[in-house]
Design an enzyme around this catalytic site. Structure first.
Site, PDB file in Angstrom:
ATOM      1  N   GLU A 319      61.254  -6.121 -49.869  1.00  0.00           N
ATOM      2  CA  GLU A 319      60.666  -5.738 -51.157  1.00  0.00           C
ATOM      3  C   GLU A 319      59.345  -6.438 -51.453  1.00  0.00           C
ATOM      4  O   GLU A 319      58.731  -6.206 -52.485  1.00  0.00           O
ATOM      5  CB  GLU A 319      61.622  -6.008 -52.332  1.00  0.00           C
ATOM      6  CG  GLU A 319      62.946  -5.276 -52.274  1.00  0.00           C
ATOM      7  CD  GLU A 319      63.803  -5.568 -53.489  1.00  0.00           C
ATOM      8  OE1 GLU A 319      63.251  -5.877 -54.576  1.00  0.00           O
ATOM      9  OE2 GLU A 319      65.041  -5.498 -53.378  1.00  0.00           O
ATOM     10  N   GLY A 320      58.909  -7.342 -50.588  1.00  0.00           N
ATOM     11  CA  GLY A 320      57.726  -8.144 -50.868  1.00  0.00           C
ATOM     12  C   GLY A 320      58.069  -9.485 -51.481  1.00  0.00           C
ATOM     13  O   GLY A 320      57.179 -10.203 -51.952  1.00  0.00           O
TER      14      GLY A 320
END
Length: 355
Positions: A319-320
């Protein structure tokens, strides 16, 4: 090679200013501390200064671009979860409730979730609609994307960086969400680095031994079927990649075009960064590695790109999250750089670099 030639002609980049890097590093040397006392953080902030072309380094306005897409390869039993999870997590991002959103809020980072290829026709509140198609094809049967789809996805990433630059963002992190994308990224990495699938494929979100064995088999069979060890980077991306990887490839290219530092997350954005470097050499000078992920291919990717990770935390959330996590650490280093307590204030002689 025709597609790569087209991309190199379309996306022109200029390198960061080495003299500005040296000037920022000289400022670091003037801070009352041992030389290189903050280690790799001093390099990263000097790199950002070179990219921004300023000794007044600023990373206060930042965002994470999260590319969300589905992958047809999930039909081959290579994932513990079904495609419905991609939509569910994207909806959570739209509500700013997902893991990366919680971390972004704590680190004063904006989240830009992007539907670049989720296998659903509905619009998702709070998610940017840049859908190329409702998921890729099953690369065990046919190439994942057409040439046009791949080019469109890359262009989407470049365009988003341009928009962010125009909106005042100074640094961007990369994230992704898409069931099956550790398979696509492992396949891309194996092909680009001429590795066996057994060397690049990991358990992803939690595959058991049987699932992992199937994942490795699917990847190796595709590499052999399409002769990808001999293919150029664009062909590898089109054949076994995904819309999220292609979009992130565009983000890295856009960072180099518009002089915006781009922070890598884990395996998936790492594969995109490697693709960007292979497609347009020089893009790597605008990349910052946040962490060394636990997937097997992560270390090989960073070594090939030529960048070092800041965090060694065995992260695998996606997701970062790892990319966002490093912003807080950079803020701490920036507090020292911006404060710049000099040696005269401490009534001591500066340290000297020995030749």
């Amino acid at each position: 090679m025709e597609a790569i030639k087209f991309l190199r002609e379309k996306y022109k980049i200029t390198p960061p200013d080495q003299s500005m890097y040296d000037a920022v590093k000289a400022n670091w040397d003037g801070v009352a501390k041992p030389l290189d006392g903050l280690g790799w953080f001093e390099h990263v902030i000097s790199q950002i200064g070179a990219i921004e072309d300023s000794t007044n380094v600023c990373i206060s306005k930042r965002a994470v671009i999260v590319m969300c897409a589905d992958n047809g390869i999930v039909r081959e039993g290579i994932s513990q979860s079904g495609q419905e999870v991609t939509l569910a997590v994207a909806q959570s991002m739209g509500r700013r409730e997902s893991s990366v959103c919680r971390m972004a809020s704590a680190s004063h980072t904006d989240v830009i979730p992007v539907d670049i290829g989720i296998a659903a026709s509905c619009k998702i509140d709070g998610v940017l609609d840049e859908k190329i198609a409702c998921g890729t094809r099953n690369f065990a049967k046919e190439p994942a994307m057409t040439e046009k789809e791949t080019l469109d996805a890359i262009d989407t990433g470049v365009r988003l960086v341009k928009q962010c630059k125009e909106n005042g963002y100074q640094i961007l992190a990369t994230g992704e969400m898409g069931i099956g994308n550790t398979t696509t990224s492992s396949a891309v990495t194996a092909a680009l680095l001429h590795r066996l699938a057994s060397e690049t494929a990991g358990r992803g979100a939690g595959l058991n031994d049987k699932g992992l064995s199937r994942k490795k088999q699917v990847i190796q069979e595709a590499i052999d079927r399409y002769d990808l060890y001999k293919a150029d980077a664009f062909t590898v991306l089109q054949t076994v990649g995904g819309f999220d990887i292609a979009g992130l490839t565009g983000v890295f290219i856009g960072g180099a075009m518009y002089h915006v530092p781009i922070v890598l997350d884990g395996l998936i954005s790492g594969a995109a960064a490697l693709l960007a470097k292979r497609i347009i050499p020089g893009t790597e000078h605008f990349m910052i590695a946040s962490h060394l992920g636990k997937e097997p291919a992560a270390k090989a990717i960073l070594k090939e790109i030529g960048i070092k990770p800041v965090i060694h935390g065995d992260l695998a959330l996606g997701e970062g999250t790892g990319a966002v996590m490093v912003f807080s650490l950079l803020d701490l280093a920036m507090s020292v750089y911006n404060g710049r307590t000099d040696f005269s204030r401490l009534e001591m002689a500066p340290y000297e670099r020995l030749s």
